[in-house]
Design a protein around this motif. Structure first.
Motif, PDB file in Angstrom:
ATOM      1  N   LEU A 132       0.859  -1.181   0.000  1.00  0.00           N
ATOM      2  CA  LEU A 132       0.000   0.000   0.000  1.00  0.00           C
ATOM      3  C   LEU A 132       0.896   1.232   0.000  1.00  0.00           C
ATOM      4  CD1 LEU A 132      -2.788   1.369   0.224  1.00  0.00           C
ATOM      5  CD2 LEU A 132      -2.643   1.051   2.707  1.00  0.00           C
ATOM      6  N   ALA A 133       0.696   2.107  -0.997  1.00  0.00           N
ATOM      7  CA  ALA A 133       1.534   3.298  -1.135  1.00  0.00           C
ATOM      8  C   ALA A 133       0.690   4.560  -1.112  1.00  0.00           C
ATOM      9  CB  ALA A 133       2.333   3.232  -2.440  1.00  0.00           C
ATOM     10  N   HIS A 134       1.332   5.654  -0.723  1.00  0.00           N
ATOM     11  CA  HIS A 134       0.729   6.991  -0.660  1.00  0.00           C
ATOM     12  C   HIS A 134       1.404   7.830  -1.742  1.00  0.00           C
ATOM     13  CE1 HIS A 134       1.475  11.126   1.256  1.00  0.00           C
ATOM     14  NE2 HIS A 134       0.165  11.118   1.133  1.00  0.00           N
ATOM     15  N   ALA A 135       0.612   8.272  -2.732  1.00  0.00           N
ATOM     16  CA  ALA A 135       1.210   8.967  -3.868  1.00  0.00           C
ATOM     17  C   ALA A 135       0.443  10.229  -4.218  1.00  0.00           C
ATOM     18  CB  ALA A 135       1.265   8.040  -5.087  1.00  0.00           C
ATOM     19  N   GLY A 136       1.008  11.360  -3.894  1.00  0.00           N
ATOM     20  CA  GLY A 136       0.538  12.644  -4.413  1.00  0.00           C
ATOM     21  C   GLY A 136       1.436  13.028  -5.574  1.00  0.00           C
ATOM     22  N   TRP A 137       1.494  14.312  -5.910  1.00  0.00           N
ATOM     23  CA  TRP A 137       2.355  14.663  -7.046  1.00  0.00           C
ATOM     24  C   TRP A 137       3.818  14.416  -6.723  1.00  0.00           C
ATOM     25  CZ3 TRP A 137       6.208  18.205  -6.684  1.00  0.00           C
ATOM     26  CH2 TRP A 137       6.097  19.260  -5.764  1.00  0.00           C
ATOM     27  N   ARG A 138       4.204  14.621  -5.458  1.00  0.00           N
ATOM     28  CA  ARG A 138       5.607  14.367  -5.102  1.00  0.00           C
ATOM     29  C   ARG A 138       5.945  12.882  -5.233  1.00  0.00           C
ATOM     30  NH1 ARG A 138       3.763  17.959  -1.451  1.00  0.00           N
ATOM     31  NH2 ARG A 138       4.778  19.974  -1.242  1.00  0.00           N
ATOM     32  N   GLY A 139       5.020  12.053  -4.767  1.00  0.00           N
ATOM     33  CA  GLY A 139       5.259  10.611  -4.879  1.00  0.00           C
ATOM     34  C   GLY A 139       5.262  10.143  -6.325  1.00  0.00           C
ATOM     35  N   ALA A 170      -8.926   9.895  -5.134  1.00  0.00           N
ATOM     36  CA  ALA A 170      -7.835  10.876  -5.136  1.00  0.00           C
ATOM     37  C   ALA A 170      -8.320  12.104  -5.893  1.00  0.00           C
ATOM     38  CB  ALA A 170      -6.599  10.300  -5.815  1.00  0.00           C
ATOM     39  N   ILE A 171      -7.597  13.184  -5.738  1.00  0.00           N
ATOM     40  CA  ILE A 171      -8.015  14.404  -6.427  1.00  0.00           C
ATOM     41  C   ILE A 171      -7.885  14.205  -7.937  1.00  0.00           C
ATOM     42  CG2 ILE A 171      -5.748  15.501  -6.233  1.00  0.00           C
ATOM     43  CD1 ILE A 171      -7.354  18.168  -5.725  1.00  0.00           C
ATOM     44  N   GLY A 172      -8.914  14.648  -8.655  1.00  0.00           N
ATOM     45  CA  GLY A 172      -8.991  14.380 -10.088  1.00  0.00           C
ATOM     46  C   GLY A 172      -8.489  15.538 -10.935  1.00  0.00           C
ATOM     47  N   PRO A 173      -8.432  15.317 -12.231  1.00  0.00           N
ATOM     48  CA  PRO A 173      -7.852  16.304 -13.149  1.00  0.00           C
ATOM     49  C   PRO A 173      -8.665  17.592 -13.273  1.00  0.00           C
ATOM     50  CG  PRO A 173      -8.796  14.453 -14.346  1.00  0.00           C
ATOM     51  CD  PRO A 173      -8.853  14.087 -12.901  1.00  0.00           C
ATOM     52  N   ASP A 174      -9.864  17.604 -12.759  1.00  0.00           N
ATOM     53  CA  ASP A 174     -10.653  18.839 -12.794  1.00  0.00           C
ATOM     54  C   ASP A 174     -10.274  19.782 -11.652  1.00  0.00           C
ATOM     55  OD1 ASP A 174     -11.595  16.969 -10.995  1.00  0.00           O
ATOM     56  OD2 ASP A 174     -13.677  17.614 -11.149  1.00  0.00           O
ATOM     57  N   HIS A 175      -9.482  19.290 -10.695  1.00  0.00           N
ATOM     58  CA  HIS A 175      -9.218  20.074  -9.487  1.00  0.00           C
ATOM     59  C   HIS A 175      -7.752  20.268  -9.115  1.00  0.00           C
ATOM     60  CE1 HIS A 175     -13.493  19.529  -8.116  1.00  0.00           C
ATOM     61  NE2 HIS A 175     -13.235  20.732  -7.666  1.00  0.00           N
ATOM     62  N   TYR A 176      -6.842  19.527  -9.755  1.00  0.00           N
ATOM     63  CA  TYR A 176      -5.475  19.456  -9.211  1.00  0.00           C
ATOM     64  C   TYR A 176      -4.524  20.361  -9.993  1.00  0.00           C
ATOM     65  CZ  TYR A 176      -1.937  16.916  -6.418  1.00  0.00           C
ATOM     66  OH  TYR A 176      -0.966  16.557  -5.518  1.00  0.00           O
ATOM     67  N   ILE A 177      -4.486  21.630  -9.620  1.00  0.00           N
ATOM     68  CA  ILE A 177      -3.609  22.594 -10.281  1.00  0.00           C
ATOM     69  C   ILE A 177      -2.180  22.420  -9.761  1.00  0.00           C
ATOM     70  CG2 ILE A 177      -3.108  25.056 -10.594  1.00  0.00           C
ATOM     71  CD1 ILE A 177      -6.161  25.544 -10.253  1.00  0.00           C
ATOM     72  N   VAL A 178      -1.256  22.254 -10.679  1.00  0.00           N
ATOM     73  CA  VAL A 178       0.167  22.088 -10.316  1.00  0.00           C
ATOM     74  C   VAL A 178       1.018  22.957 -11.242  1.00  0.00           C
ATOM     75  CG1 VAL A 178      -0.146  19.717  -9.478  1.00  0.00           C
ATOM     76  CG2 VAL A 178       0.468  20.119 -11.879  1.00  0.00           C
ATOM     77  N   GLY A 179       2.283  23.088 -10.901  1.00  0.00           N
ATOM     78  CA  GLY A 179       3.202  23.840 -11.741  1.00  0.00           C
ATOM     79  C   GLY A 179       3.661  23.025 -12.939  1.00  0.00           C
ATOM     80  N   SER A 180       4.134  23.740 -13.972  1.00  0.00           N
ATOM     81  CA  SER A 180       4.589  23.030 -15.174  1.00  0.00           C
ATOM     82  C   SER A 180       5.774  22.124 -14.875  1.00  0.00           C
ATOM     83  CB  SER A 180       4.955  24.033 -16.270  1.00  0.00           C
ATOM     84  OG  SER A 180       5.982  24.900 -15.802  1.00  0.00           O
ATOM     85  N   VAL A 198      -3.635  18.491 -18.262  1.00  0.00           N
ATOM     86  CA  VAL A 198      -4.207  19.327 -19.325  1.00  0.00           C
ATOM     87  C   VAL A 198      -3.996  20.790 -18.956  1.00  0.00           C
ATOM     88  CG1 VAL A 198      -5.931  17.658 -20.095  1.00  0.00           C
ATOM     89  CG2 VAL A 198      -6.493  19.233 -18.248  1.00  0.00           C
ATOM     90  N   LEU A 199      -3.769  21.600 -19.983  1.00  0.00           N
ATOM     91  CA  LEU A 199      -3.569  23.034 -19.800  1.00  0.00           C
ATOM     92  C   LEU A 199      -4.893  23.738 -20.066  1.00  0.00           C
ATOM     93  CD1 LEU A 199      -1.405  25.200 -19.247  1.00  0.00           C
ATOM     94  CD2 LEU A 199      -1.010  25.320 -21.717  1.00  0.00           C
ATOM     95  N   ARG A 200      -5.366  24.478 -19.049  1.00  0.00           N
ATOM     96  CA  ARG A 200      -6.656  25.152 -19.182  1.00  0.00           C
ATOM     97  C   ARG A 200      -6.513  26.558 -18.630  1.00  0.00           C
ATOM     98  NH1 ARG A 200      -9.750  20.862 -17.173  1.00  0.00           N
ATOM     99  NH2 ARG A 200     -10.127  21.900 -15.200  1.00  0.00           N
ATOM    100  N   GLU A 201      -6.770  27.535 -19.466  1.00  0.00           N
ATOM    101  CA  GLU A 201      -6.678  28.945 -19.063  1.00  0.00           C
ATOM    102  C   GLU A 201      -5.352  29.242 -18.365  1.00  0.00           C
ATOM    103  OE1 GLU A 201     -10.232  29.620 -16.801  1.00  0.00           O
ATOM    104  OE2 GLU A 201     -11.523  29.360 -18.533  1.00  0.00           O
ATOM    105  N   GLY A 202      -4.290  28.712 -18.944  1.00  0.00           N
ATOM    106  CA  GLY A 202      -2.956  29.023 -18.453  1.00  0.00           C
ATOM    107  C   GLY A 202      -2.508  28.235 -17.237  1.00  0.00           C
ATOM    108  N   GLN A 203      -3.342  27.271 -16.787  1.00  0.00           N
ATOM    109  CA  GLN A 203      -2.962  26.483 -15.619  1.00  0.00           C
ATOM    110  C   GLN A 203      -2.956  24.999 -15.945  1.00  0.00           C
ATOM    111  OE1 GLN A 203      -5.801  28.096 -12.665  1.00  0.00           O
ATOM    112  NE2 GLN A 203      -3.985  28.764 -11.553  1.00  0.00           N
ATOM    113  N   TRP A 204      -1.970  24.310 -15.360  1.00  0.00           N
ATOM    114  CA  TRP A 204      -1.875  22.863 -15.564  1.00  0.00           C
ATOM    115  C   TRP A 204      -2.726  22.133 -14.532  1.00  0.00           C
ATOM    116  CZ3 TRP A 204      -0.133  20.542 -19.713  1.00  0.00           C
ATOM    117  CH2 TRP A 204       0.794  21.195 -20.527  1.00  0.00           C
ATOM    118  N   TYR A 205      -3.555  21.211 -15.028  1.00  0.00           N
ATOM    119  CA  TYR A 205      -4.374  20.357 -14.166  1.00  0.00           C
ATOM    120  C   TYR A 205      -3.847  18.925 -14.282  1.00  0.00           C
ATOM    121  CZ  TYR A 205      -7.782  24.110 -13.605  1.00  0.00           C
ATOM    122  OH  TYR A 205      -8.407  25.290 -13.284  1.00  0.00           O
TER     123      TYR A 205
END
Ligand code: ZN
Length: 258
Positions: A132-139, A170-180, A198-205
């Protein structure tokens, strides 16, 4: 997923998960004693909750799952890629600085805590081993999934082609804003040009579950299933760090072998 209600608590299981000896649960926030933004079954001890409430929530959980507390092992999660093998002697312990647990010991339950990051459940029916693993964007960028699969291979001989993997709420692509730079780091873990955001209005999801599924597939895991539930869209059942602006609890995911 299948919804299970017992003893006032509610959890889900993957409909296509392997059968016994593999057991698992994705435990909603419903039914505990924590209050306010932490309501109700908060399992996090570092989110500002009353320790008495957190302890009671654990008691309720273990009672509902008919799981002796001294058989449950948890890590102190740090968004890293360290994996620990655990067994009976670790029951009741907190393993420091670790984001994945693996075991082949029947009766030893692995419990990790989440609020947007993805639970990644693993089972090897050939060697009867689970992880069992815990994976956010860092993971995802740091390779916690690859590290867990490597550890299961080295310790138990588990081969990805034999394994089943489940990616929980887990948080989905409609909500997870991250840096490029995050998008680039995760894309670099995958072959070819598999899209992870996906890039939407200048932000990466970021599509975190999609990226983790792609990593599992690229690493050779033959069966990968996804909960398809966005925590940020469904705070009525799950905690979401992003959607609730950091003022929230932690839900649990458990894996064990009978
Ligand atoms: Zn969402």
């Amino acid at each position: 997923m299948q919804r299970v209600q017992a003893e006032g608590l509610t959890w889900y299981t993957f409909s296509d998960a392997p059968s016994a000896p593999f057991r698992h649960a994705l435990v909603t926030r419903l039914g505990g004693v924590s209050r306010g933004p932490l309501a109700a079954l908060n399992l996090g001890s570092s989110v500002g909750d009353d320790p008495v409430a957190v302890a009671e929530n654990h008691r309720l959980l273990f009672a509902a799952l008919d799981l002796p507390r001294e058989r449950v092992v948890s890590p102190h999660q740090v968004h890293g890629r360290r994996v620990a093998r655990v067994g009976r002697e670790d029951g009741g312990a907190i393993i420091p600085d670790t984001d994945a647990l693996i075991t082949n010991t029947p009766g030893t339950a692995l419990l990790l805590r989440f609020a947007d990051c993805a639970p990644v459940l693993l089972y090897d029916p050939v060697h009867r081993a689970a992880g069992l693993a815990h994976a956010g964007w860092r993971g995802a960028a740091g390779g916690v999934v690859a590290a867990t699969l490597n550890a299961m291979y080295e310790v138990f001989g588990s081969r990805p082609g034999d394994m089943w993997a489940g990616i929980g709420p887990a948080i989905g692509p409609d909500h997870y804003i991250v840096g490029s730079e995050v998008v680039a780091a995760i894309a670099a873990t995958l072959p070819g040009d598999i899209g992870v955001a996906v890039l939407r209005e200048g932000q990466w999801y970021l599509d975190l579950p999609g990226a983790l599924a792609a990593q599992l597939t690229a690493l050779g895991v033959s069966r990968v299933t996804r909960a398809g539930v966005c925590t940020a869209c469904h705070t009525e059942e799950w905690y979401s760090h992003r959607q609730e602006r950091g003022r929230t609890g932690r839900f649990g995911a458990l894996v064990m072998l009978d």
